[in-house]
Structure formats: C-alpha cells, structure tokens
Design an enzyme around this catalytic site. Sequence first.
Site, PDB file in Angstrom:
ATOM      1  N   ARG A  65       4.435   4.413   3.107  1.00  0.00           N
ATOM      2  CA  ARG A  65       5.161   3.753   2.710  1.00  0.00           C
ATOM      3  C   ARG A  65       6.526   4.064   3.327  1.00  0.00           C
ATOM      4  O   ARG A  65       7.787   3.089   2.795  1.00  0.00           O
ATOM      5  CB  ARG A  65       4.898   3.563   1.325  1.00  0.00           C
ATOM      6  CG  ARG A  65       3.618   3.814   0.810  1.00  0.00           C
ATOM      7  CD  ARG A  65       2.771   2.243   1.432  1.00  0.00           C
ATOM      8  NE  ARG A  65       1.699   2.335   0.811  1.00  0.00           N
ATOM      9  CZ  ARG A  65       0.754   1.531   1.277  1.00  0.00           C
ATOM     10  NH1 ARG A  65       0.717   1.375   2.292  1.00  0.00           N
ATOM     11  NH2 ARG A  65      -0.085   1.136   0.498  1.00  0.00           N
ATOM     12  N   ASN A  95       2.396  -0.563   8.897  1.00  0.00           N
ATOM     13  CA  ASN A  95       2.804  -1.669   8.511  1.00  0.00           C
ATOM     14  C   ASN A  95       2.981  -1.004   7.632  1.00  0.00           C
ATOM     15  O   ASN A  95       3.276  -1.345   6.396  1.00  0.00           O
ATOM     16  CB  ASN A  95       1.185  -2.352   8.311  1.00  0.00           C
ATOM     17  CG  ASN A  95       0.019  -0.834   7.658  1.00  0.00           C
ATOM     18  OD1 ASN A  95       0.861   0.400   7.700  1.00  0.00           O
ATOM     19  ND2 ASN A  95      -0.452  -1.504   6.065  1.00  0.00           N
ATOM     20  N   HIS A 180      -7.366  -2.734  12.802  1.00  0.00           N
ATOM     21  CA  HIS A 180      -8.885  -2.155  11.127  1.00  0.00           C
ATOM     22  C   HIS A 180      -9.680  -3.752  10.986  1.00  0.00           C
ATOM     23  O   HIS A 180      -9.160  -5.181  11.715  1.00  0.00           O
ATOM     24  CB  HIS A 180      -6.978  -3.310  10.341  1.00  0.00           C
ATOM     25  CG  HIS A 180      -8.055  -3.170   8.945  1.00  0.00           C
ATOM     26  ND1 HIS A 180      -6.733  -2.797   7.518  1.00  0.00           N
ATOM     27  CD2 HIS A 180      -8.476  -4.008   8.304  1.00  0.00           C
ATOM     28  CE1 HIS A 180      -8.033  -3.504   6.723  1.00  0.00           C
ATOM     29  NE2 HIS A 180      -8.731  -4.591   7.244  1.00  0.00           N
ATOM     30  N   HIS A 233     -11.717   3.609   9.904  1.00  0.00           N
ATOM     31  CA  HIS A 233     -12.619   3.379   8.448  1.00  0.00           C
ATOM     32  C   HIS A 233     -13.761   1.938   8.221  1.00  0.00           C
ATOM     33  O   HIS A 233     -13.698   0.906   7.731  1.00  0.00           O
ATOM     34  CB  HIS A 233     -11.494   2.896   6.713  1.00  0.00           C
ATOM     35  CG  HIS A 233     -10.422   1.415   7.183  1.00  0.00           C
ATOM     36  ND1 HIS A 233     -10.542   0.554   8.239  1.00  0.00           N
ATOM     37  CD2 HIS A 233      -9.155   1.740   7.153  1.00  0.00           C
ATOM     38  CE1 HIS A 233      -9.848  -0.547   7.600  1.00  0.00           C
ATOM     39  NE2 HIS A 233      -8.382   0.400   7.166  1.00  0.00           N
ATOM     40  N   ASN A 279      -8.786  -2.889   1.537  1.00  0.00           N
ATOM     41  CA  ASN A 279      -9.837  -3.706   2.514  1.00  0.00           C
ATOM     42  C   ASN A 279      -9.756  -2.664   3.678  1.00  0.00           C
ATOM     43  O   ASN A 279      -8.632  -1.874   3.802  1.00  0.00           O
ATOM     44  CB  ASN A 279      -8.230  -4.549   2.923  1.00  0.00           C
ATOM     45  CG  ASN A 279      -8.566  -5.321   2.166  1.00  0.00           C
ATOM     46  OD1 ASN A 279      -9.322  -5.770   0.745  1.00  0.00           O
ATOM     47  ND2 ASN A 279      -7.284  -5.963   2.142  1.00  0.00           N
ATOM     48  N   ASP A 306      -7.268   6.812   5.032  1.00  0.00           N
ATOM     49  CA  ASP A 306      -6.848   5.290   4.523  1.00  0.00           C
ATOM     50  C   ASP A 306      -6.073   5.637   3.090  1.00  0.00           C
ATOM     51  O   ASP A 306      -6.173   4.709   2.430  1.00  0.00           O
ATOM     52  CB  ASP A 306      -6.951   4.325   4.337  1.00  0.00           C
ATOM     53  CG  ASP A 306      -6.716   3.246   4.466  1.00  0.00           C
ATOM     54  OD1 ASP A 306      -5.436   2.950   4.606  1.00  0.00           O
ATOM     55  OD2 ASP A 306      -7.539   2.013   4.195  1.00  0.00           O
ATOM     56  N   HIS A 310      -0.269   2.576  -4.049  1.00  0.00           N
ATOM     57  CA  HIS A 310       0.288   1.406  -4.589  1.00  0.00           C
ATOM     58  C   HIS A 310       1.134   2.035  -5.776  1.00  0.00           C
ATOM     59  O   HIS A 310       0.347   2.256  -6.838  1.00  0.00           O
ATOM     60  CB  HIS A 310      -0.286   0.460  -4.697  1.00  0.00           C
ATOM     61  CG  HIS A 310      -0.975  -0.320  -2.838  1.00  0.00           C
ATOM     62  ND1 HIS A 310       0.152  -0.961  -2.412  1.00  0.00           N
ATOM     63  CD2 HIS A 310      -1.822  -0.298  -2.599  1.00  0.00           C
ATOM     64  CE1 HIS A 310      -0.355  -0.900  -1.430  1.00  0.00           C
ATOM     65  NE2 HIS A 310      -1.774  -0.928  -1.529  1.00  0.00           N
TER      66      HIS A 310
HETATM   67 ZN   LIG Z   1      -6.617  -0.461   7.272  1.00  0.00          ZN
END
Ligand SMILES: [Zn+2]
Length: 431
Positions: A65, A95, A180, A233, A279, A306, A310
Amino acid sequence: MAEPLVVTGGSLLDAKSEQQADLLIADGEIADIGDPGAFNGKGLEVDASDALVMPGFVDIQVHFRTPGGEESEDISSGAAGAALGGVTACLMMPNTVPTIDNPDLVSEVLRLGRDTPCDVYTSAAITVDRAGESLVDFVALYEAGVRVFTDDGTVVDSEDLMRGALEASSQFPDVVISQHAEHSAMVEGGVINQGVVSDRLGLKGRPSEAEVIIVERDIALAKQTGGRYHVLHISTAAASDRVRNAKAAGLRVSAEVTPQHLILTEEDVERLGTSGKMNPPLRTAADVEGLRAALFDGTIDAVATDHAPHSPSSKAVDLPDAPPGMLGVETMASVIWNEFVARGLMTPQRFVALLSASPAAIAGISTHGAPFAIGVPANIAIFDPRERWIIEPNELQSKSVNTPWPHKDVQGRVRHTICNGALVVHHGTLT
Ligand SMILES: [Zn+2]
C-alpha cells in the site's frame, strides 16, 4: 555486519533434500554446514531443535500500500509481518496511488524497503497508470530492477497491449508478464463468485468464465509471441486445466494460487463477511478440488498470498461496498503446513518448493530459495512443525485485520527468521 550465527539442532530441509546438520552464518552467507554441534561457540546460538531449517519463504504477490494507502499498510509493517511469517523476500504489486509505472517510483519504494526485516522487491505496471491505454517503458523499468510486470487489481483487457507486453518480455531472459485474469466487462459490478451464494444474497456475481476466457486468450498470445506469462492468484479448476495444457505444449506459462483459494469456498463468505471478499472471488468446492489437483501435479508452480490489507473502517461496510482483499503474508506458511503437510497431503519438500524456490524463480529473485550450500545468501526460515497457535486478527503485525483465518487453530509456526545473515525474528518476536 551482524555477528555470526550458529543454527543448531535442526533438520535442513530444502526442495532437494533433508539432513540433520548445523549452519554457521557469517557475512550474510552460509559460511559452513556441519554435524550437529560442530560450530558451538562460534556465534550466537539459534536453537533449531525439533525444527525444520528451510530456505526463507518468498511471497510474490503482496500489497504493501505504499504509496497512497499507508493507513492500511506500509512497507515497514508489511515487511515486519512477512518476517514473522518466515518470508524473507516479498514482491509488491504496483496498484498503488500513484501507480508504480516508472523508474523513479521503483527506486523510491525499493529504498523504503531497504531497512526492513525482509528483502522487498517490486513489480511495475504493464500499462501507464494501469489505464489500459499505452505500455510502460519496459527497458527503463528493467534497468531499474523490475522483472515482473502486471496491472494487478485489474486485467489488461486489450489484446493488442497484452501482445505488446508479451513481445517486450520475450526480449529479456528473466521478465514475466503477470495477469489478474478477470475479463472486466464480465465481472463489472460483481461482488463475490457468481453461484449459489450470490443468488442467495441477491448480489451480482463474478463468473468463473471471466477468468478462463482471459487465461485462454493470454496463453494463445504467449504462444504467438514466445513471451513468458504468469497467472496471478488462479481461482478456477477450468483455468488451471488451461495452464496444464499450455505447459504440456511447452509454452512458457506459470501460475500461483493463494492459500484461501486452496481452502475456502464461496460458502465461507457468509461467515467471514467482508474479510471473505477478494478478487478473484472464493469459488466452489469443485474449484478447490481442481486447484489442489493442479497444485499436486505441478500445474500450479507456487503459493502466493495476494496479501491485501484494508483498514478496518473501509471493511466495516456492506459486502458490495467493501474493497476486495485479504491478509496473508504472516500466516501463509502455517496455514499451508497445517492444511496440507500436517495432513499428509503434501511432502515437506514440495512445501518448501512451492513457498520458496519456485516463486523465487518465477520472479527472478536469485538470492532466495536456493538449496543449502556454502556461500549461499543466508535467507532462512526456521519452522517448528508441531507448534500450535491460534491466528488472532489483532495479534498480526499488519495495520489491518482482514484475515480470512480469524481464530483458526493451526499447526506449524515460524520460530526464527534470518534475512541476509541477520536474525530478524527470534523465538517468534521481531528483533
Ligand atoms: Zn489481483
């Protein structure tokens, strides 16, 4: 340089062999391997009695993060959890906000990872800002140290861009394009697996076909381009069948699976609430069975978590509004040992291959995962295969608590972790 260490009383276990032996560690490396007791008095004693001494684990899919999401996790908190889980190398996903898609940001996050108890690596995006419009500068990012490219969090929808990325990857011997694999239009607005539970809860689902269609397309592109392709994943039996066929055809294709996709199903979402949302989503019991078969026959190459923290407040909402993702890096080894090795479903050798040597090879991390030998960098997890513990969300090192294993009783725990010759976890505590 850290003082020499003597790892004594344990059983050395790597992907190739197991032997009762002690290690002398100095200058960041394995300086010597000898009979039990051979190095007594030559350094700080690290008690490995009744434990397995393994190459440190390598988690090639973590979200720390940074930048932009530091209230959920940062590189220090993420790396600390990794070390407690026996993970000596982590590969971060790009990301973030902003996206890791340029050499300057790569250098910055690598710098932040330098003084942590884990070797921190980063991937970079495939497309600029993960916007799916233009490709990044692969050469510049390669020169900055990137070996794994992915738009993780979202798929690369465009066939042309994916072909371009795979063509670019084929120019380098050690670059991989990771996907992904969920077709955007097919999963738009989807919350959990499309199936009995989404029907029961009245939620829009994410169909398993969305994964299969992307994996099929990408395998065809890997075949056309000669590029190297990795499925992040993987979550469905059908997609793992496609990977099996691609490997049989000699294509440069690999896949990883998370502990949660190997153990939990869509039915667990009702128990876990928003901590059970990720996801690609948790699937069906038939998918779990298919993924396990693929893991056992070598179709799936590696376990990766993964790890997706959060903040508690962001997860304290209804399922449709919650961000997708689960914690994992601190609990991976215990959960996989408990579920597979302790039950006789997997050999200890296969365990260490799946958690160390194989993921290191996929991500081009050459200083981790190697079998024990003199001169090898000392990245080591010392694991007690019999110790039992209960995974309590509030006791994990992460800034977040969204573990899919709340209050789970597991067998097997990391006792000590050595990273680059330094004892970073001693008797279960960060040093
Ligand atoms: Zn992913």
